[in-house]
Design an enzyme around this catalytic site. Structure first.
Site, PDB file in Angstrom:
ATOM      1  N   THR A 137       0.857  -1.187   0.000  1.00 37.99           N
ATOM      2  CA  THR A 137       0.000   0.000   0.000  1.00 37.99           C
ATOM      3  C   THR A 137       0.891   1.233   0.000  1.00 37.99           C
ATOM      4  O   THR A 137       1.813   1.332   0.807  1.00 37.99           O
ATOM      5  CB  THR A 137      -0.935  -0.009   1.228  1.00 37.99           C
ATOM      6  OG1 THR A 137      -1.796  -1.145   1.147  1.00 37.99           O
ATOM      7  CG2 THR A 137      -1.779   1.262   1.285  1.00 37.99           C
TER       8      THR A 137
ATOM      9  N   ILE B 190       4.728  -1.144   3.066  1.00 35.02           N
ATOM     10  CA  ILE B 190       4.455   0.271   2.829  1.00 35.02           C
ATOM     11  C   ILE B 190       5.311   0.737   1.655  1.00 35.02           C
ATOM     12  O   ILE B 190       6.539   0.653   1.702  1.00 35.02           O
ATOM     13  CB  ILE B 190       4.762   1.113   4.082  1.00 35.02           C
ATOM     14  CG1 ILE B 190       3.835   0.725   5.242  1.00 35.02           C
ATOM     15  CG2 ILE B 190       4.652   2.602   3.764  1.00 35.02           C
ATOM     16  CD1 ILE B 190       2.355   1.012   5.004  1.00 35.02           C
ATOM     17  N   LYS B 191       4.658   1.222   0.612  1.00 34.70           N
ATOM     18  CA  LYS B 191       5.387   1.674  -0.575  1.00 34.70           C
ATOM     19  C   LYS B 191       5.779   3.138  -0.439  1.00 34.70           C
ATOM     20  O   LYS B 191       4.957   3.990  -0.109  1.00 34.70           O
ATOM     21  CB  LYS B 191       4.530   1.493  -1.839  1.00 34.70           C
ATOM     22  CG  LYS B 191       4.385   0.058  -2.275  1.00 34.70           C
ATOM     23  CD  LYS B 191       3.530  -0.065  -3.526  1.00 34.70           C
ATOM     24  CE  LYS B 191       4.307   0.258  -4.778  1.00 34.70           C
ATOM     25  NZ  LYS B 191       3.490  -0.013  -5.998  1.00 34.70           N
ATOM     26  N   LEU B 192       7.043   3.384  -0.718  1.00 33.15           N
ATOM     27  CA  LEU B 192       7.605   4.735  -0.656  1.00 33.15           C
ATOM     28  C   LEU B 192       8.419   4.992  -1.920  1.00 33.15           C
ATOM     29  O   LEU B 192       9.097   4.086  -2.423  1.00 33.15           O
ATOM     30  CB  LEU B 192       8.522   4.877   0.557  1.00 33.15           C
ATOM     31  CG  LEU B 192       7.883   4.745   1.938  1.00 33.15           C
ATOM     32  CD1 LEU B 192       8.936   4.367   2.969  1.00 33.15           C
ATOM     33  CD2 LEU B 192       7.196   6.054   2.328  1.00 33.15           C
TER      34      LEU B 192
END
Length: 317
Positions: free
Chosen positions: A89, A125-127
């Protein structure tokens, strides 16, 4: 005959790149990835409009940002009912140059997942792989929050992510290919620059070799594919995230798939680690026109789609 997809799964963890979770089960991926563009695309389909409408209805008096977070979690939760592994996400691309706010947003997303009964081990967690995004990942990883570093187009980005202890990186094969093809214009020779010579494929192979040579644990997940040829050329990569259209093509194909990447058979091994202090990182990234341009473009596109999603939500209030 065994399908190309089944053969690929012998060497690589297959991940579905979609917000359209109704398509997932037929391909039996281990993990799934989403991004703002995929969620925007999904909520405009009749099958998913009720999720958007219910999320807005349940939180009508809250901020748009609040509603978007809950929409992301609604999709992620549904996806996790179908797949055995992890869902990625993404943090709002507009935070790509703000480490603190990226960390805060990641904390919010993890809390929402945990409130929905989802353990954090199932969340990535997408960054964006900016300097600030990588610093955010370094902090989050130490807290036990696993990160998927996206919009990655260069070895220096990959090296910095590995040094920061990121769980996983997503080098963008197709967008690298797009850039070189556009630069070449009429001089582009697909026969010469396809297959193993595809510049996107070569970039992932270089990163994979670098990681395995120096013993980094960060997972390499090829992403942003344009063709099944690009996918097949990376068989053996730790993971590959693939759109439903290309998953279907692999499912329908009986092409023989052989392992192309292996930690036990590395070629052109690097002899030195990449320097990744902030000044070196910024200079090396700036020095690579393709990576600089595609990173900036990717952030702009994801940010623009976040704005479009906000407008959809506002229209339903």
């Amino acid at each position: 005959m065994t399908t190309a997809l089944d053969q690929l799964k012998q060497y690589t963890t297959v991940v579905a790149d979609t917000g359209d979770f109704q398509q997932l089960a037929q391909y039996q991926p281990q993990d799934a990835t989403t991004n703002p563009s995929l969620i925007l695309k999904a909520v405009q389909k009749d099958a998913y409009k009720p999720i958007l409408e219910k999320t807005v209805r349940d939180h009508r008096n809250e901020s748009t940002d609040f509603i978007i977070d809950r929409l992301l979690i609604a999709f992620g939760t549904e996806i996790l009912k179908i797949i055995p592994g992890r869902v990625s996400t993404e943090v709002d691309a507009r935070l790509s140059f703000d480490a603190k706010r990226s960390i805060d947003k990641a904390h919010e997303l993890i809390k929402l997942y945990e409130a929905a009964g989802i353990e954090r081990d199932r969340i990535l967690i997408k960054l964006a792989s900016t300097w600030e995004g990588i610093r955010a990942a370094e902090t989050l990883q130490k807290e036990g929050i696993k990160c998927n570093m996206t919009l990655l187009f260069s070895l220096v980005q990959a090296a910095a992510c590995a040094e920061a202890g990121a769980q996983l990186i997503s080098p963008f094969v197709g967008r690298i290919y797009d850039w070189y093809k556009k630069q070449a214009g009429a001089d582009w020779d697909e026969a010469k620059n396809g297959g193993a010579n595809d510049p996107g494929v070569q970039s992932v192979r270089r990163i994979y070799t670098y990681y395995k040579t120096f013993g980094y644990k960060t997972e390499v997940m090829g992403a942003s594919f344009r063709t099944t040829s690009q996918i097949v050329e990376l068989a053996g990569c730790d993971l590959l995230t693939i759109s439903p259209d290309l998953l279907q093509k692999l499912h329908d194909s009986n092409e023989t798939v052989t392992r192309k990447l292996s930690p036990d058979a590395l070629h052109d091994k690097p002899t030195e680690r990449v320097a990744i202090d902030e000044a070196s990182f910024r200079f090396q990234l700036n020095d690579e026109a393709m990576a600089t341009e595609k990173l900036a473009e990717g952030i702009r596109v994801f940010a623009a789609d976040a704005v479009k999603l906000e407008k959809l939500i506002e229209a339903l209030r």
